[in-house]
Motif scaffolding. Structure first.
Motif, PDB file in Angstrom:
ATOM      1  N   CYS A 187      -4.180   4.253  -1.745  1.00 35.06           N
ATOM      2  CA  CYS A 187      -4.916   2.693  -1.353  1.00 35.06           C
ATOM      3  C   CYS A 187      -4.505   1.408  -3.010  1.00 35.06           C
ATOM      4  CB  CYS A 187      -6.621   2.509  -0.984  1.00 35.06           C
ATOM      5  SG  CYS A 187      -7.475   2.531   0.309  1.00 35.06           S
ATOM      6  N   GLU A 202      -7.577  -3.219  -0.724  1.00 35.25           N
ATOM      7  CA  GLU A 202      -7.988  -2.118  -0.089  1.00 35.25           C
ATOM      8  C   GLU A 202      -9.119  -1.894  -0.958  1.00 35.25           C
ATOM      9  OE1 GLU A 202      -3.786  -0.872   2.735  1.00 35.25           O
ATOM     10  OE2 GLU A 202      -4.331   0.666   0.219  1.00 35.25           O
ATOM     11  N   TRP A 247     -11.447  -4.162  -1.035  1.00 38.53           N
ATOM     12  CA  TRP A 247     -11.906  -4.678   0.289  1.00 38.53           C
ATOM     13  C   TRP A 247     -13.137  -3.515   1.005  1.00 38.53           C
ATOM     14  CZ3 TRP A 247     -11.972  -2.358   5.327  1.00 38.53           C
ATOM     15  CH2 TRP A 247     -12.028  -3.725   6.570  1.00 38.53           C
ATOM     16  N   SER A 248     -12.745  -2.838   0.214  1.00 41.38           N
ATOM     17  CA  SER A 248     -13.895  -1.828   1.330  1.00 41.38           C
ATOM     18  C   SER A 248     -14.588  -1.882   0.413  1.00 41.38           C
ATOM     19  CB  SER A 248     -12.461  -0.301   1.501  1.00 41.38           C
ATOM     20  OG  SER A 248     -13.635   0.499   1.259  1.00 41.38           O
TER      21      SER A 248
END
Length: 280
Positions: free
Chosen positions: A205, A209, A212-213
């Protein structure tokens, strides 16, 4: 078994007779050698030789009788299994030693598994502890040792223990671990880093990413809280750092600095560690 079949033309088919033949030859080789030497030199004491031979034959017979007694349960079990009958008491007689050894090995194996689990798993949350987390990272192949690491801290967790007790604090920790594990990918690794801190490795990642997670998890914490303090949902702060397979300590130190920035900025937020290029 291959040796047994290959030597059928040399030795008798009966197992007892084979044992007798082997025992007789093995015990009489010295006597046969002495007989050959005595006949060649003419210095053999024949009466003593005959008496000693008879004595060894008797000894071989006694040994064979004892071996046969030991083999009887095996024969009984084999016949019972061949006829499809209940083996009765023969099985415990034959299997006692094997079963005891197997049980001991199994207990030792279970004990080793328990010790390994205790050393690598957090007993409260059921996820990996710091040691287990680092061991999992170390076990990854080189091409998978890249992504982002994050250190996460539950905001104002001390207030949970102080206001609602340690039992509620333990429940919050366990619920938070379950929430993290449920909302990350299966390839990502989650661990309890220590106290109210948790760690995640987002495999393959980039920072966007991973951020965002974690933002999605933070949103879930607000809409479906695992608890509240003074009517406000329990939240978390996090620091993220890119890791490309280098020194883990450096990556976690940088993630910890980013976590500190998130706390200083008001908590309930996610901060990224600046890239090395930006620092230069």
């Amino acid at each position: 078994m291959q040796f047994y079949l290959a030597t059928s033309f040399i030795f008798p088919r009966s197992l007892r007779l084979r044992l007798f033949t082997l025992c007789f030859i093995a015990t009489h080789l010295p006597l046969l050698g002495y007989l050959a030497w005595g006949l060649a030199t003419g210095r053999i004491a024949l009466p003593e030789f005959v008496l000693l031979t008879l004595a060894t034959v008797v000894g071989t017979g006694i040994a064979l009788f004892g071996i046969g007694a030991l083999l009887n349960p095996i024969h009984a079990l084999a016949e019972a299994l061949h006829d499809g009958k209940d083996a009765g008491p023969a099985l415990p007689v034959v299997g006692d030693v094997i079963q005891t050894l197997y049980a001991g090995v199994q207990r030792a194996r279970d004990r080793i598994d328990d010790l390994h689990q205790a050393a690598h798993e957090d007993p409260l949350t059921g996820i990996a502890n710091r040691r287990g987390f680092l061991a999992e990272l170390d076990a990854l192949p080189a091409d998978r040792r890249r992504g982002c690491v994050a250190i996460i801290d539950i905001d104002y967790f001390k207030r949970v223990n102080d206001l609602m007790g340690h039992e509620e604090g333990d429940r919050v920790l366990a619920a938070f671990a379950t929430r993290l594990s449920a909302l990350v990918r299966r390839v990502d690794l989650v661990a309890r880093w220590g106290g109210e801190e948790f760690a995640i490795f987002f495999q393959d990642c980039i920072e966007d990413e991973a951020s965002w997670s974690l933002a999605r998890i933070a949103s879930r914490m607000r809409t479906h809280p695992i608890g509240d303090i003074h009517g406000r949902p329990i939240s978390f702060s996090a620091g993220i750092c890119r890791w490309n397979g280098g020194e883990l300590e450096d990556a976690f130190a940088r993630a910890d600095e980013a976590l500190y920035d998130a706390k200083q900025s008001g908590r309930d937020r996610i901060c990224r560690a600046p890239s090395l290029l930006q620092e230069v």
